[in-house]
Design an enzyme around this catalytic site. Structure first.
Site, PDB file in Angstrom:
ATOM      1  N   ASP A  13       0.824  -1.209   0.000  1.00 50.03           N
ATOM      2  CA  ASP A  13       0.000   0.000   0.000  1.00 50.03           C
ATOM      3  C   ASP A  13       0.865   1.269   0.000  1.00 50.03           C
ATOM      4  O   ASP A  13       1.970   1.266   0.547  1.00 50.03           O
ATOM      5  CB  ASP A  13      -0.904  -0.024   1.242  1.00 50.03           C
ATOM      6  CG  ASP A  13      -2.054   0.950   1.121  1.00 50.03           C
ATOM      7  OD1 ASP A  13      -2.275   1.506   0.031  1.00 50.03           O
ATOM      8  OD2 ASP A  13      -2.749   1.162   2.137  1.00 50.03           O
ATOM      9  N   GLY A  14       0.345   2.308  -0.622  1.00 49.03           N
ATOM     10  CA  GLY A  14       1.002   3.620  -0.547  1.00 49.03           C
ATOM     11  C   GLY A  14       1.613   4.103  -1.850  1.00 49.03           C
ATOM     12  O   GLY A  14       2.325   5.112  -1.852  1.00 49.03           O
ATOM     13  N   ARG A  17       0.258   7.655  -2.601  1.00 54.84           N
ATOM     14  CA  ARG A  17       0.803   8.687  -1.703  1.00 54.84           C
ATOM     15  C   ARG A  17       2.276   8.957  -1.997  1.00 54.84           C
ATOM     16  O   ARG A  17       2.758  10.070  -1.902  1.00 54.84           O
ATOM     17  CB  ARG A  17       0.605   8.259  -0.238  1.00 54.84           C
ATOM     18  CG  ARG A  17      -0.757   8.657   0.295  1.00 54.84           C
ATOM     19  CD  ARG A  17      -1.105   7.905   1.540  1.00 54.84           C
ATOM     20  NE  ARG A  17      -1.460   6.510   1.215  1.00 54.84           N
ATOM     21  CZ  ARG A  17      -1.540   5.548   2.121  1.00 54.84           C
ATOM     22  NH1 ARG A  17      -1.254   5.804   3.371  1.00 54.84           N
ATOM     23  NH2 ARG A  17      -1.879   4.330   1.753  1.00 54.84           N
ATOM     24  N   HIS A  30       2.914   3.337  -8.938  1.00 54.54           N
ATOM     25  CA  HIS A  30       2.717   1.898  -9.204  1.00 54.54           C
ATOM     26  C   HIS A  30       3.945   1.317  -9.919  1.00 54.54           C
ATOM     27  O   HIS A  30       4.356   0.192  -9.650  1.00 54.54           O
ATOM     28  CB  HIS A  30       1.472   1.681 -10.066  1.00 54.54           C
ATOM     29  CG  HIS A  30       0.195   2.069  -9.379  1.00 54.54           C
ATOM     30  ND1 HIS A  30      -0.120   1.662  -8.097  1.00 54.54           N
ATOM     31  CD2 HIS A  30      -0.862   2.827  -9.785  1.00 54.54           C
ATOM     32  CE1 HIS A  30      -1.306   2.155  -7.753  1.00 54.54           C
ATOM     33  NE2 HIS A  30      -1.767   2.861  -8.756  1.00 54.54           N
ATOM     34  N   SER A  58      -7.394  -5.764  -5.947  1.00 58.80           N
ATOM     35  CA  SER A  58      -8.561  -6.274  -5.205  1.00 58.80           C
ATOM     36  C   SER A  58      -9.831  -6.110  -6.030  1.00 58.80           C
ATOM     37  O   SER A  58      -9.855  -5.351  -7.010  1.00 58.80           O
ATOM     38  CB  SER A  58      -8.706  -5.516  -3.880  1.00 58.80           C
ATOM     39  OG  SER A  58      -9.357  -4.282  -4.103  1.00 58.80           O
ATOM     40  N   ASN A  61     -10.696  -2.582  -6.419  1.00 59.67           N
ATOM     41  CA  ASN A  61      -9.840  -1.678  -7.210  1.00 59.67           C
ATOM     42  C   ASN A  61     -10.437  -1.323  -8.575  1.00 59.67           C
ATOM     43  O   ASN A  61     -10.019  -0.354  -9.207  1.00 59.67           O
ATOM     44  CB  ASN A  61      -8.431  -2.256  -7.411  1.00 59.67           C
ATOM     45  CG  ASN A  61      -7.590  -2.234  -6.154  1.00 59.67           C
ATOM     46  OD1 ASN A  61      -6.745  -3.092  -5.936  1.00 59.67           O
ATOM     47  ND2 ASN A  61      -7.811  -1.243  -5.305  1.00 59.67           N
ATOM     48  N   TRP A  62     -11.470  -2.074  -9.025  1.00 60.47           N
ATOM     49  CA  TRP A  62     -12.118  -1.749 -10.305  1.00 60.47           C
ATOM     50  C   TRP A  62     -12.749  -0.369 -10.253  1.00 60.47           C
ATOM     51  O   TRP A  62     -12.975   0.265 -11.282  1.00 60.47           O
ATOM     52  CB  TRP A  62     -13.206  -2.773 -10.663  1.00 60.47           C
ATOM     53  CG  TRP A  62     -12.684  -4.142 -10.950  1.00 60.47           C
ATOM     54  CD1 TRP A  62     -12.874  -5.251 -10.172  1.00 60.47           C
ATOM     55  CD2 TRP A  62     -11.897  -4.575 -12.072  1.00 60.47           C
ATOM     56  NE1 TRP A  62     -12.249  -6.344 -10.743  1.00 60.47           N
ATOM     57  CE2 TRP A  62     -11.647  -5.949 -11.913  1.00 60.47           C
ATOM     58  CE3 TRP A  62     -11.381  -3.928 -13.201  1.00 60.47           C
ATOM     59  CZ2 TRP A  62     -10.903  -6.694 -12.821  1.00 60.47           C
ATOM     60  CZ3 TRP A  62     -10.637  -4.676 -14.115  1.00 60.47           C
ATOM     61  CH2 TRP A  62     -10.403  -6.036 -13.920  1.00 60.47           C
ATOM     62  N   ARG A 187      -5.059  -2.059   8.514  1.00 65.18           N
ATOM     63  CA  ARG A 187      -6.303  -2.758   8.145  1.00 65.18           C
ATOM     64  C   ARG A 187      -5.970  -4.021   7.377  1.00 65.18           C
ATOM     65  O   ARG A 187      -4.888  -4.146   6.816  1.00 65.18           O
ATOM     66  CB  ARG A 187      -7.131  -1.878   7.181  1.00 65.18           C
ATOM     67  CG  ARG A 187      -7.796  -0.697   7.754  1.00 65.18           C
ATOM     68  CD  ARG A 187      -8.759  -0.115   6.711  1.00 65.18           C
ATOM     69  NE  ARG A 187      -8.059   0.547   5.622  1.00 65.18           N
ATOM     70  CZ  ARG A 187      -7.640   1.804   5.661  1.00 65.18           C
ATOM     71  NH1 ARG A 187      -7.862   2.541   6.724  1.00 65.18           N
ATOM     72  NH2 ARG A 187      -7.012   2.341   4.634  1.00 65.18           N
ATOM     73  N   SER A 189      -8.313  -5.124   4.944  1.00 64.03           N
ATOM     74  CA  SER A 189      -8.880  -4.832   3.622  1.00 64.03           C
ATOM     75  C   SER A 189      -9.280  -6.070   2.820  1.00 64.03           C
ATOM     76  O   SER A 189      -8.947  -6.188   1.638  1.00 64.03           O
ATOM     77  CB  SER A 189      -7.909  -3.969   2.797  1.00 64.03           C
ATOM     78  OG  SER A 189      -7.726  -2.741   3.436  1.00 64.03           O
TER      79      SER A 189
HETATM   80  C1  FPP Z   1      -1.866   0.224  -3.411  1.00 63.73           C
HETATM   81  O1  FPP Z   1      -1.398   1.544  -3.477  1.00 63.73           O
HETATM   82  C2  FPP Z   1      -1.367  -0.587  -4.520  1.00 63.73           C
HETATM   83  C3  FPP Z   1      -2.131  -1.150  -5.506  1.00 63.73           C
HETATM   84  C4  FPP Z   1      -3.592  -1.025  -5.573  1.00 63.73           C
HETATM   85  C5  FPP Z   1      -1.554  -1.932  -6.592  1.00 63.73           C
HETATM   86  C6  FPP Z   1      -0.340  -2.745  -6.288  1.00 63.73           C
HETATM   87  C7  FPP Z   1       0.426  -2.899  -7.541  1.00 63.73           C
HETATM   88  C8  FPP Z   1       1.769  -2.838  -7.651  1.00 63.73           C
HETATM   89  C9  FPP Z   1       2.693  -2.756  -6.505  1.00 63.73           C
HETATM   90  C10 FPP Z   1       2.407  -2.831  -8.990  1.00 63.73           C
HETATM   91  C11 FPP Z   1       2.380  -4.063  -9.845  1.00 63.73           C
HETATM   92  C12 FPP Z   1       2.288  -5.368  -9.142  1.00 63.73           C
HETATM   93  C13 FPP Z   1       2.949  -6.492  -9.525  1.00 63.73           C
HETATM   94  C14 FPP Z   1       2.629  -7.760  -8.819  1.00 63.73           C
HETATM   95  C15 FPP Z   1       3.982  -6.516 -10.563  1.00 63.73           C
HETATM   96  P1  FPP Z   1      -2.474   2.713  -3.593  1.00 63.73           P
HETATM   97  O2  FPP Z   1      -2.589   3.099  -5.016  1.00 63.73           O
HETATM   98  O3  FPP Z   1      -3.754   2.301  -2.932  1.00 63.73           O
HETATM   99  O4  FPP Z   1      -1.761   3.842  -2.757  1.00 63.73           O
HETATM  100  P2  FPP Z   1      -2.470   5.024  -1.950  1.00 63.73           P
HETATM  101  O5  FPP Z   1      -3.295   4.388  -0.868  1.00 63.73           O
HETATM  102  O6  FPP Z   1      -1.315   5.794  -1.419  1.00 63.73           O
HETATM  103  O7  FPP Z   1      -3.301   5.790  -2.954  1.00 63.73           O
END
Ligand code: FPP
Length: 239
Positions: A13-14, A17, A30, A58, A61-62, A187, A189
């Site tokens: 996560d993160g 941010r 990402h 998840s 995430n859609w 969390r 989640s």
């Molecule tokens: C959460 O950060 C991350 C995700 C929803 C996607 C995870 C994907 C990757 C790490 C990249 C590709 C994965 C692989 C397996 C090659 P967020 O976007 O929710 O961050 P935020 O809470 O700070 O907005």
């Protein structure tokens, strides 16, 4: 004292941010996150972790902006293609959990290709949770079991914990020993709800794109100092 966790699961996560903090577009968060995946998979292999499960996408995430979803899918396909050789060289077996039906064909095809090519590998099992939701996983298992009961394939008295496990996407995974979540959120989640029943939880404020092998070592060290009692008393553990 536990030496090493057999199964480590990570909520990465993160990314968003991190991008915001550095004045970049979310997608670059990402992209950096995907590089970290590579480093952590390598480090987990070196540490002889048997199972590593990553929450990559998840069911919720859609609902993100369409562009972000498309870019995440592209990143996934790209990572699978780029890392294929390294996965093979490291004897890693790639698996996935989640509902693959609604994923774009490109992702499904690439994933299935790597899953098929690595199915006899005997090293670390790397599982990507894709279009995964823990509640959905349990509901789907209950639907399959109910159908089998209805058709007299299973008798209701025989339904137990193991029947449920057998019907989960994650049926081949052992219980999670250590669950790591980055970014300071504390969390679950909807991740691996069944398998985290006795997991040790480790939360770090580090954002996923900043997480590195030293952070993984720190989490593993922290885990090694924990006393896992599984409902027993300390005295019972000493016997
Ligand atoms: C959460 O950060 C991350 C995700 C929803 C996607 C995870 C994907 C990757 C790490 C990249 C590709 C994965 C692989 C397996 C090659 P967020 O976007 O929710 O961050 P935020 O809470 O700070 O907005």
């Amino acid at each position: 004292m536990n030496k090493k966790p057999k199964h480590v699961a990570i909520i990465m996560d993160g990314n968003g941010r991190w991008a915001q903090k550095h004045g970049k577009k979310r997608f670059l968060g990402h992209k950096k996150g995907a590089k970290v995946v590579k480093e952590i998979v390598e480090e987990a292999t070196k540490n002889e972790i048997e199972f590593l499960t990553l929450f990559a996408f998840s069911t919720d995430n859609w609902s993100r902006p369409k562009d972000e979803v498309n870019l995440l899918m592209k990143l996934l396909v790209g990572s699978l293609k780029n890392e294929f050789k390294r996965i093979i060289d490291n004897n890693i077996r790639l698996c996935s959990i989640g509902n693959l039906d609604t994923l774009p064909d490109l992702v499904k095809d690439e994933l299935m290709f790597v899953v098929e090519k690595t199915k006899t590998n005997s090293g670390m099992v790397l599982t990507l949770a894709l279009n995964y939701g823990g509640k959905e996983e349990i509901v789907n298992a209950l639907k399959s079991i109910s159908n089998k009961v209805k058709n007299s394939i299973i008798s209701p008295q025989d339904v137990d914990e193991f029947t449920l496990i057998e019907h989960l996407y994650s049926k081949n995974l052992p219980p999670v020993d250590l669950l790591i979540r980055t970014s300071g959120e504390e969390r679950i989640s909807n991740f691996l709800l069944w398998h985290i029943a006795y997991a040790e939880l480790y939360f770090t404020r580090t954002l996923w794109p900043d997480f590195n092998k030293k952070d993984l070592e720190k989490a593993l060290l922290n885990y090694s100092k924990r006393e896992r009692r599984f409902g027993k008393t300390r005295e019972q553990l000493d016997v």
